[in-house]
Design a protein around this motif. Sequence first.
Motif, PDB file in Angstrom:
ATOM      1  N   LEU A 232    -113.258  55.454  39.732  1.00 51.41           N
ATOM      2  CA  LEU A 232    -113.526  56.879  39.532  1.00 51.41           C
ATOM      3  C   LEU A 232    -113.977  57.535  40.839  1.00 51.41           C
ATOM      4  CD1 LEU A 232    -113.725  59.314  37.671  1.00 51.41           C
ATOM      5  CD2 LEU A 232    -115.993  58.553  36.969  1.00 51.41           C
TER       6      LEU A 232
ATOM      7  N   ASN B  30    -115.130  52.636  35.925  1.00 49.43           N
ATOM      8  CA  ASN B  30    -115.862  53.902  35.756  1.00 49.43           C
ATOM      9  C   ASN B  30    -116.843  54.187  36.889  1.00 49.43           C
ATOM     10  OD1 ASN B  30    -117.891  52.122  35.080  1.00 49.43           O
ATOM     11  ND2 ASN B  30    -118.469  53.162  33.192  1.00 49.43           N
TER      12      ASN B  30
ATOM     13  N   GLU C 297    -110.729  61.809  30.818  1.00 45.15           N
ATOM     14  CA  GLU C 297    -111.620  61.093  31.726  1.00 45.15           C
ATOM     15  C   GLU C 297    -111.165  59.643  31.941  1.00 45.15           C
ATOM     16  OE1 GLU C 297    -115.664  60.378  30.625  1.00 45.15           O
ATOM     17  OE2 GLU C 297    -116.341  60.471  32.700  1.00 45.15           O
ATOM     18  N   GLU C 298    -110.633  59.047  30.877  1.00 44.44           N
ATOM     19  CA  GLU C 298    -110.211  57.648  30.979  1.00 44.44           C
ATOM     20  C   GLU C 298    -109.017  57.483  31.917  1.00 44.44           C
ATOM     21  OE1 GLU C 298    -109.942  56.069  26.990  1.00 44.44           O
ATOM     22  OE2 GLU C 298    -112.116  56.194  26.734  1.00 44.44           O
TER      23      GLU C 298
ATOM     24  N   GLU D 218    -108.763  58.962  34.662  1.00 49.98           N
ATOM     25  CA  GLU D 218    -109.330  58.912  36.021  1.00 49.98           C
ATOM     26  C   GLU D 218    -109.815  57.508  36.374  1.00 49.98           C
ATOM     27  OE1 GLU D 218    -112.413  61.965  35.844  1.00 49.98           O
ATOM     28  OE2 GLU D 218    -111.116  63.217  37.060  1.00 49.98           O
ATOM     29  N   TRP D 219    -109.913  56.649  35.365  1.00 45.12           N
ATOM     30  CA  TRP D 219    -110.363  55.280  35.609  1.00 45.12           C
ATOM     31  C   TRP D 219    -109.190  54.362  35.962  1.00 45.12           C
ATOM     32  CZ3 TRP D 219    -113.728  54.740  30.522  1.00 45.12           C
ATOM     33  CH2 TRP D 219    -114.780  55.656  30.586  1.00 45.12           C
TER      34      TRP D 219
ATOM     35  N   ARG E  84    -111.909  60.554  42.533  1.00 48.05           N
ATOM     36  CA  ARG E  84    -112.577  61.834  42.823  1.00 48.05           C
ATOM     37  C   ARG E  84    -112.485  62.201  44.299  1.00 48.05           C
ATOM     38  NH1 ARG E  84    -118.321  61.313  39.565  1.00 48.05           N
ATOM     39  NH2 ARG E  84    -117.537  61.948  37.537  1.00 48.05           N
TER      40      ARG E  84
END
Length: 310
Positions: free
Chosen positions: A249, A245, A281-282, A284-285, A253
């Motif tokens: 991330l 995270n 969101e997870e 993206e991890w 990004r």
Amino acid sequence: MSTTYLKSLSDEQIREFLDSFDTILTDCDGVLWLNVQKLFKTSDVLNTFRSLGKKIFFVTNNSLQTTKQFVEKCKNMGFIAEEEDMLCTSLLVATYLKELNFKKKVYIVGSEGIAKELAAVGIESFGWGPDVLNDISEVPKIKRDPEVGAVIIAFDEHLSYLKMVKAATYLRDENCLFIATNMDENFPGEVFMYPGTGAFVRFVETCVDRKPIILGKPEPYMSSIIKKTYNVDPKRTLMIGDRANTDILLGTRCGFKTLLVLSGVTSLKDLETWKNSDVPEEKEWLPDFYTDQLGDLLPFLEKYKAEKST
Ligand SMILES: [Mg+2]
């Protein structure tokens, strides 16, 4: 998106992977070392990357030390490292305030490393080190410094109620800048759970009902400094980290390729959970690639290097 175990790649795919980047941003704690313990073959891996012409930056949310001290630590462990390769959040705080042409004083909930980096750019600060109350009746005796124009919340092993009172009091003035080095929640140890900077920041946020500017990973400030200073191409950059995270991330990004090592915070079980999760969101991890430890790359790199030189 898919996430691939590095050792499942064919020789050809490994070659493609190693060819696909010129710049490496690597986290430190949990990737290269755990506290004072260097992890298996990590300096060999990074030094071999360097010998292949890859540019390496050390990017850490740690603010306990100055850039100089981090470089010393790297060198003592056998890593080739120079000050311009090192981005720690103590340096970021100084860089950020210097860019703002900040002239006032800084109240630090954090370490001496931040005070030293601020002093190096001519900014006065105070607050690090032990500072405690005997009881709450002493609060009205606190001397407020009217010159304070920024509060920094960073990792502070001497965190105390008195420091929180001071930070919150300065932040009552809406012109006082509110800066956080990072939001890492904790550092899980084998036995103990160590609260991280993120937990301290939430304490102050809740009290003053303000949000800080966050300088460390996964916020893009750190990588914007790198992009600006060194002109790196995101498509040809690999981010290596152990905390999904923050490290992964940030990479996602910024459009970097990402490699997660399982030698630190994030576990294989976490990856499995996120793969099957419906929380966007997870996703993206999830890293592009993962492996057990950075040292796993050494045999691949040695083979790659030998092929290159023939
Ligand atoms: Mg880490």
